[in-house]
Design a protein around this motif. Structure first.
Motif, PDB file in Angstrom:
ATOM      1  N   PRO A 106       0.803  -1.019  -0.206  1.00 31.96           N
ATOM      2  CA  PRO A 106      -0.462  -0.245   0.042  1.00 31.96           C
ATOM      3  C   PRO A 106       1.125   1.635   0.391  1.00 31.96           C
ATOM      4  N   LEU A 107       0.484   2.166  -0.860  1.00 35.56           N
ATOM      5  CA  LEU A 107       0.360   3.574  -0.288  1.00 35.56           C
ATOM      6  C   LEU A 107       0.948   4.572   1.020  1.00 35.56           C
ATOM      7  N   LEU A 108       2.001   4.740   1.550  1.00 35.48           N
ATOM      8  CA  LEU A 108       1.415   6.199   2.893  1.00 35.48           C
ATOM      9  C   LEU A 108       1.630   6.905   2.106  1.00 35.48           C
ATOM     10  N   LEU A 109       0.565   7.897   2.345  1.00 33.95           N
ATOM     11  CA  LEU A 109       0.372   9.300   2.783  1.00 33.95           C
ATOM     12  C   LEU A 109       0.679  10.429   3.266  1.00 33.95           C
ATOM     13  N   PHE A 110       1.610  11.105   3.154  1.00 31.00           N
ATOM     14  CA  PHE A 110       1.876  11.681   4.355  1.00 31.00           C
ATOM     15  C   PHE A 110       1.888  13.110   3.708  1.00 31.00           C
ATOM     16  N   PHE A 111       0.295  13.742   4.711  1.00 30.77           N
ATOM     17  CA  PHE A 111       0.290  15.145   4.535  1.00 30.77           C
ATOM     18  C   PHE A 111       0.525  15.824   5.213  1.00 30.77           C
ATOM     19  N   THR A 112       1.616  16.717   4.540  1.00 25.24           N
ATOM     20  CA  THR A 112       2.422  18.000   5.953  1.00 25.24           C
ATOM     21  C   THR A 112       2.555  18.641   5.198  1.00 25.24           C
ATOM     22  N   GLY A 113       3.136  19.547   5.888  1.00 27.20           N
ATOM     23  CA  GLY A 113       3.140  21.431   5.733  1.00 27.20           C
ATOM     24  C   GLY A 113       4.481  20.955   6.500  1.00 27.20           C
ATOM     25  N   SER A 114       5.841  21.015   5.297  1.00 29.17           N
ATOM     26  CA  SER A 114       6.735  20.871   6.531  1.00 29.17           C
ATOM     27  C   SER A 114       8.052  21.791   6.165  1.00 29.17           C
ATOM     28  N   ASP A 115       7.663  23.554   6.114  1.00 26.75           N
ATOM     29  CA  ASP A 115       8.208  24.373   6.894  1.00 26.75           C
ATOM     30  C   ASP A 115       7.576  25.104   7.459  1.00 26.75           C
ATOM     31  N   TRP A 116       6.452  24.091   7.939  1.00 24.88           N
ATOM     32  CA  TRP A 116       5.732  25.420   8.943  1.00 24.88           C
ATOM     33  C   TRP A 116       4.416  24.896  10.382  1.00 24.88           C
ATOM     34  N   CYS A 117       4.430  23.429  10.090  1.00 22.67           N
ATOM     35  CA  CYS A 117       3.635  22.596  10.796  1.00 22.67           C
ATOM     36  C   CYS A 117       4.743  22.312  11.839  1.00 22.67           C
ATOM     37  N   ARG A 161       5.088  26.137   2.581  1.00 24.55           N
ATOM     38  CA  ARG A 161       4.599  27.503   2.526  1.00 24.55           C
ATOM     39  C   ARG A 161       6.231  28.517   2.386  1.00 24.55           C
ATOM     40  N   ARG A 162       6.960  28.335   2.031  1.00 20.27           N
ATOM     41  CA  ARG A 162       7.926  28.802   2.268  1.00 20.27           C
ATOM     42  C   ARG A 162       8.871  28.382   1.517  1.00 20.27           C
ATOM     43  N   SER A 163       8.969  27.082   0.921  1.00 20.84           N
ATOM     44  CA  SER A 163      10.260  26.365   0.413  1.00 20.84           C
ATOM     45  C   SER A 163       9.201  25.992  -1.556  1.00 20.84           C
ATOM     46  N   GLU A 195       3.410  21.534 -11.300  1.00 16.14           N
ATOM     47  CA  GLU A 195       2.650  19.779 -11.573  1.00 16.14           C
ATOM     48  C   GLU A 195       2.419  18.880  -9.738  1.00 16.14           C
ATOM     49  N   ILE A 196       3.327  19.536  -9.185  1.00 15.73           N
ATOM     50  CA  ILE A 196       3.239  19.040  -8.059  1.00 15.73           C
ATOM     51  C   ILE A 196       2.539  19.577  -6.659  1.00 15.73           C
ATOM     52  N   GLN A 197       2.218  20.690  -7.407  1.00 14.29           N
ATOM     53  CA  GLN A 197       1.562  21.537  -6.256  1.00 14.29           C
ATOM     54  C   GLN A 197       0.224  21.265  -6.925  1.00 14.29           C
ATOM     55  N   SER A 198      -0.045  20.973  -8.128  1.00 20.23           N
ATOM     56  CA  SER A 198      -1.274  20.213  -8.052  1.00 20.23           C
ATOM     57  C   SER A 198      -2.060  19.156  -7.762  1.00 20.23           C
ATOM     58  N   GLN A 199      -1.065  18.379  -8.157  1.00 19.52           N
ATOM     59  CA  GLN A 199      -0.877  16.796  -7.566  1.00 19.52           C
ATOM     60  C   GLN A 199      -1.526  17.201  -6.314  1.00 19.52           C
ATOM     61  N   ASN A 200      -0.656  17.609  -5.952  1.00 20.36           N
ATOM     62  CA  ASN A 200      -1.004  17.529  -4.384  1.00 20.36           C
ATOM     63  C   ASN A 200      -2.461  18.161  -3.878  1.00 20.36           C
TER      64      ASN A 200
END
Length: 154
Positions: free
Chosen positions: A41-52, A85-87, A92-97
């Motif tokens: 299975p996929l493990l999809l990690f939804f994150t805000g890497s530079d602010w959360c 938010r800063r990175s 295409e990755i933004q749209s996919q996400n």
């Protein structure tokens, strides 16, 4: 001569650490192909890497540990679905996400979804297994929770 030996030791040591690091895919299509091929299975990690803050805490306490690394290599294909938010991020990755966020109805971070991709008529569908987020107690508690999700609905 001692300096050369020390430098060689440091280079070999850093290569070993890099070899142990997990591969987090950001391209869903690539990750899906691996998941279909390996039947994981996929493990999809939804994150805000530079602010959360909770995302960073989950990364440090669980996702970057050797225990999680061993578990993940055996059980899942890792996908990072990041909303920085800063990175900078490719359009295409933004749209996919954004599409994944809607599909999995993610309303807060961190959220982790476990899902099986299924190919039907050249289209990929996702069988949602279950979701989790930050789990207190370190990697063993988080892995225990993830294993419960995988065995109950996998």
């Amino acid at each position: 001569m001692k300096k050369i030996g020390l430098i060689l030791l440091l280079v070999i040591g850093s290569m070993a650490v890099q070899a142990q690091e997990l591969k987090w895919e950001t391209n869903l299509e690539k990750a899906t192909q691996v998941a279909l091929k390996t039947k994981k299975p996929l493990l999809l990690f939804f994150t805000g890497s530079d602010w959360c803050g909770w995302c960073i805490r989950l990364q440090n306490e669980v996702l970057k540990t050797p225990e999680f690394s061993s578990w993940a290599k055996e059980n899942v294909v890792l996908v990072e679905v990041d909303f920085p938010r800063r990175s900078p991020q490719q359009p295409e990755i933004q749209s996919q996400n954004a599409q994944l966020q809607q599909l999995f109805e993610v309303r807060g971070y961190p959220t982790i979804w476990l899902a099986n991709p299924q190919k039907a008529d050249e289209k990929i569908n996702f069988n949602k297994i279950g979701s989790t987020g930050y789990v207190a107690g370190g990697p063993s508690k988080w892995i225990e929770n993830a294993n419960q999700i995988l065995t109950s609905k996998g």
